[in-house]
Scaffold this motif. Structure first.
Motif, PDB file in Angstrom:
ATOM      1  N   ALA A 256      58.859  41.820  32.081  1.00  0.00           N
ATOM      2  CA  ALA A 256      57.636  41.446  31.357  1.00  0.00           C
ATOM      3  C   ALA A 256      56.417  41.912  32.150  1.00  0.00           C
ATOM      4  O   ALA A 256      56.490  42.059  33.363  1.00  0.00           O
ATOM      5  N   PRO A 257      55.292  42.144  31.475  1.00  0.00           N
ATOM      6  CA  PRO A 257      54.089  42.568  32.209  1.00  0.00           C
ATOM      7  C   PRO A 257      53.566  41.455  33.115  1.00  0.00           C
ATOM      8  O   PRO A 257      53.651  40.276  32.784  1.00  0.00           O
ATOM      9  N   ALA A 258      53.033  41.841  34.244  1.00  0.00           N
ATOM     10  CA  ALA A 258      52.400  40.883  35.151  1.00  0.00           C
ATOM     11  C   ALA A 258      51.018  40.545  34.608  1.00  0.00           C
ATOM     12  O   ALA A 258      50.312  41.406  34.105  1.00  0.00           O
ATOM     13  N   LEU A 259      50.652  39.282  34.710  1.00  0.00           N
ATOM     14  CA  LEU A 259      49.350  38.847  34.218  1.00  0.00           C
ATOM     15  C   LEU A 259      48.590  38.138  35.327  1.00  0.00           C
ATOM     16  O   LEU A 259      49.178  37.385  36.099  1.00  0.00           O
TER      17      LEU A 259
ATOM     18  N   THR B 122      15.037  40.956  26.083  1.00  0.00           N
ATOM     19  CA  THR B 122      16.265  40.285  26.518  1.00  0.00           C
ATOM     20  C   THR B 122      16.882  41.098  27.648  1.00  0.00           C
ATOM     21  O   THR B 122      16.772  42.327  27.679  1.00  0.00           O
ATOM     22  N   ALA B 123      17.528  40.413  28.553  1.00  0.00           N
ATOM     23  CA  ALA B 123      18.243  41.078  29.639  1.00  0.00           C
ATOM     24  C   ALA B 123      19.512  40.283  29.912  1.00  0.00           C
ATOM     25  O   ALA B 123      19.551  39.058  29.726  1.00  0.00           O
ATOM     26  N   ALA B 124      20.545  40.973  30.336  1.00  0.00           N
ATOM     27  CA  ALA B 124      21.806  40.309  30.646  1.00  0.00           C
ATOM     28  C   ALA B 124      22.461  40.981  31.842  1.00  0.00           C
ATOM     29  O   ALA B 124      22.451  42.210  31.968  1.00  0.00           O
ATOM     30  N   PHE B 125      23.014  40.162  32.695  1.00  0.00           N
ATOM     31  CA  PHE B 125      23.838  40.596  33.819  1.00  0.00           C
ATOM     32  C   PHE B 125      25.184  39.909  33.617  1.00  0.00           C
ATOM     33  O   PHE B 125      25.244  38.681  33.481  1.00  0.00           O
ATOM     34  N   ILE B 126      26.258  40.692  33.531  1.00  0.00           N
ATOM     35  CA  ILE B 126      27.559  40.134  33.192  1.00  0.00           C
ATOM     36  C   ILE B 126      28.607  40.564  34.219  1.00  0.00           C
ATOM     37  O   ILE B 126      29.122  41.686  34.159  1.00  0.00           O
ATOM     38  N   PRO B 127      28.930  39.698  35.180  1.00  0.00           N
ATOM     39  CA  PRO B 127      30.030  40.000  36.087  1.00  0.00           C
ATOM     40  C   PRO B 127      31.375  39.649  35.423  1.00  0.00           C
ATOM     41  O   PRO B 127      31.468  38.666  34.682  1.00  0.00           O
ATOM     42  N   HIS B 128      32.377  40.472  35.688  1.00  0.00           N
ATOM     43  CA  HIS B 128      33.738  40.263  35.180  1.00  0.00           C
ATOM     44  C   HIS B 128      34.670  40.181  36.390  1.00  0.00           C
ATOM     45  O   HIS B 128      34.644  41.078  37.236  1.00  0.00           O
ATOM     46  N   TYR B 129      35.479  39.141  36.451  1.00  0.00           N
ATOM     47  CA  TYR B 129      36.401  38.948  37.577  1.00  0.00           C
ATOM     48  C   TYR B 129      37.823  38.887  37.036  1.00  0.00           C
ATOM     49  O   TYR B 129      38.105  38.166  36.078  1.00  0.00           O
ATOM     50  N   THR B 130      38.720  39.644  37.666  1.00  0.00           N
ATOM     51  CA  THR B 130      40.158  39.553  37.380  1.00  0.00           C
ATOM     52  C   THR B 130      40.844  39.267  38.702  1.00  0.00           C
ATOM     53  O   THR B 130      40.713  40.040  39.654  1.00  0.00           O
ATOM     54  N   SER B 131      41.545  38.142  38.766  1.00  0.00           N
ATOM     55  CA  SER B 131      42.181  37.748  40.024  1.00  0.00           C
ATOM     56  C   SER B 131      43.305  38.711  40.398  1.00  0.00           C
ATOM     57  O   SER B 131      43.830  39.441  39.550  1.00  0.00           O
ATOM     58  N   GLY B 132      43.651  38.681  41.667  1.00  0.00           N
ATOM     59  CA  GLY B 132      44.782  39.466  42.127  1.00  0.00           C
ATOM     60  C   GLY B 132      46.072  38.887  41.553  1.00  0.00           C
ATOM     61  O   GLY B 132      46.099  37.776  41.030  1.00  0.00           O
ATOM     62  N   LEU B 133      47.114  39.656  41.616  1.00  0.00           N
ATOM     63  CA  LEU B 133      48.395  39.191  41.091  1.00  0.00           C
ATOM     64  C   LEU B 133      49.538  39.861  41.817  1.00  0.00           C
ATOM     65  O   LEU B 133      49.348  40.845  42.532  1.00  0.00           O
ATOM     66  N   GLU B 134      50.713  39.299  41.633  1.00  0.00           N
ATOM     67  CA  GLU B 134      51.918  39.909  42.172  1.00  0.00           C
ATOM     68  C   GLU B 134      52.694  40.491  41.016  1.00  0.00           C
ATOM     69  O   GLU B 134      52.999  39.805  40.051  1.00  0.00           O
ATOM     70  N   ASP B 135      52.980  41.754  41.104  1.00  0.00           N
ATOM     71  CA  ASP B 135      53.721  42.461  40.061  1.00  0.00           C
ATOM     72  C   ASP B 135      55.164  42.578  40.518  1.00  0.00           C
ATOM     73  O   ASP B 135      55.444  43.180  41.541  1.00  0.00           O
TER      74      ASP B 135
ATOM     75  N   THR C 263      57.589  43.763  38.376  1.00  0.00           N
ATOM     76  CA  THR C 263      58.242  44.599  37.376  1.00  0.00           C
ATOM     77  C   THR C 263      59.247  45.522  38.055  1.00  0.00           C
ATOM     78  O   THR C 263      58.955  46.133  39.066  1.00  0.00           O
ATOM     79  N   ASP C 264      60.431  45.622  37.488  1.00  0.00           N
ATOM     80  CA  ASP C 264      61.473  46.487  38.036  1.00  0.00           C
ATOM     81  C   ASP C 264      61.187  47.927  37.628  1.00  0.00           C
ATOM     82  O   ASP C 264      61.401  48.327  36.503  1.00  0.00           O
ATOM     83  N   LEU C 265      60.675  48.684  38.578  1.00  0.00           N
ATOM     84  CA  LEU C 265      60.324  50.071  38.283  1.00  0.00           C
ATOM     85  C   LEU C 265      61.393  51.051  38.735  1.00  0.00           C
ATOM     86  O   LEU C 265      61.282  52.241  38.504  1.00  0.00           O
ATOM     87  N   GLY C 266      62.403  50.561  39.412  1.00  0.00           N
ATOM     88  CA  GLY C 266      63.479  51.431  39.871  1.00  0.00           C
ATOM     89  C   GLY C 266      63.060  52.390  40.963  1.00  0.00           C
ATOM     90  O   GLY C 266      63.701  53.392  41.197  1.00  0.00           O
ATOM     91  N   ARG C 267      61.956  52.100  41.659  1.00  0.00           N
ATOM     92  CA  ARG C 267      61.459  53.030  42.665  1.00  0.00           C
ATOM     93  C   ARG C 267      61.822  52.622  44.074  1.00  0.00           C
ATOM     94  O   ARG C 267      61.990  53.456  44.922  1.00  0.00           O
TER      95      ARG C 267
ATOM     96  N   GLU D 224      58.280  43.526  44.374  1.00  0.00           N
ATOM     97  CA  GLU D 224      57.021  42.793  44.349  1.00  0.00           C
ATOM     98  C   GLU D 224      55.929  43.567  45.071  1.00  0.00           C
ATOM     99  O   GLU D 224      56.133  44.066  46.161  1.00  0.00           O
ATOM    100  N   GLN D 225      54.811  43.665  44.442  1.00  0.00           N
ATOM    101  CA  GLN D 225      53.657  44.285  45.083  1.00  0.00           C
ATOM    102  C   GLN D 225      52.428  43.457  44.756  1.00  0.00           C
ATOM    103  O   GLN D 225      52.315  42.891  43.680  1.00  0.00           O
ATOM    104  N   LYS D 226      51.524  43.354  45.706  1.00  0.00           N
ATOM    105  CA  LYS D 226      50.277  42.620  45.488  1.00  0.00           C
ATOM    106  C   LYS D 226      49.243  43.586  44.922  1.00  0.00           C
ATOM    107  O   LYS D 226      49.065  44.679  45.437  1.00  0.00           O
ATOM    108  N   ILE D 227      48.608  43.155  43.857  1.00  0.00           N
ATOM    109  CA  ILE D 227      47.556  43.937  43.221  1.00  0.00           C
ATOM    110  C   ILE D 227      46.252  43.197  43.483  1.00  0.00           C
ATOM    111  O   ILE D 227      46.139  42.000  43.214  1.00  0.00           O
TER     112      ILE D 227
END
Length: 117
Positions: free
Chosen positions: A4-7, A24-37, A39-43, A48-51
């Motif tokens: 399954a995809p890592a989220l 009007t003015a806007a400042f919009i920061p977007h944050y995506t937390s780190g994750l551990e993937d 997924t079996d890539l066969g490599r 497990e890898q930290k993203i």
């Protein structure tokens, strides 16, 4: 291994806006937390890898002109990914980014013209 995809645990958008009269003015920061993937890539034998977490920022300015009968014309300019942040790389068959989690687009400028009838 997991097929399954890592989220990420957390995705956050925190718009900060200002308006005064027609401006009007806007400042919009977007944050995506780190994750551990895991997924079996066969490599490799270790799947497990930290993203890394990633933060991007958007900036926008607009001005609205109104006439006496209620019609409005808004001009808006802005920039997506202001600091041109690259998505973190993941170990895939292409050694690229994860398209299900991160946005690969770099800095993009835009202009919009919005008419109200």
């Amino acid at each position: 291994s997991n097929f399954a995809p890592a989220l990420p645990r957390l995705k956050l958008n925190l718009p900060i806006t200002w308006s005064y009269e027609g401006h009007t003015a806007a400042f919009i920061p977007h944050y995506t937390s780190g994750l551990e993937d895991d997924t079996d890539l066969g490599r490799t034998g270790d799947f497990e890898q930290k993203i890394d977490a990633v933060v991007t920022m958007d900036l926008q300015y607009g001005y609205t002109l109104s006439d006496t009968i209620g019609k409005a014309l808004t001009v808006r300019v802005g920039v997506y990914n202001l600091l041109d942040q690259d998505p973190p790389l993941v170990s895939t068959a292409l050694d690229a980014f994860d398209p299900e989690v991160h946005d690969p687009r770099g800095r993009m400028l835009y202009a919009k013209l919005i008419s109200e009838f």
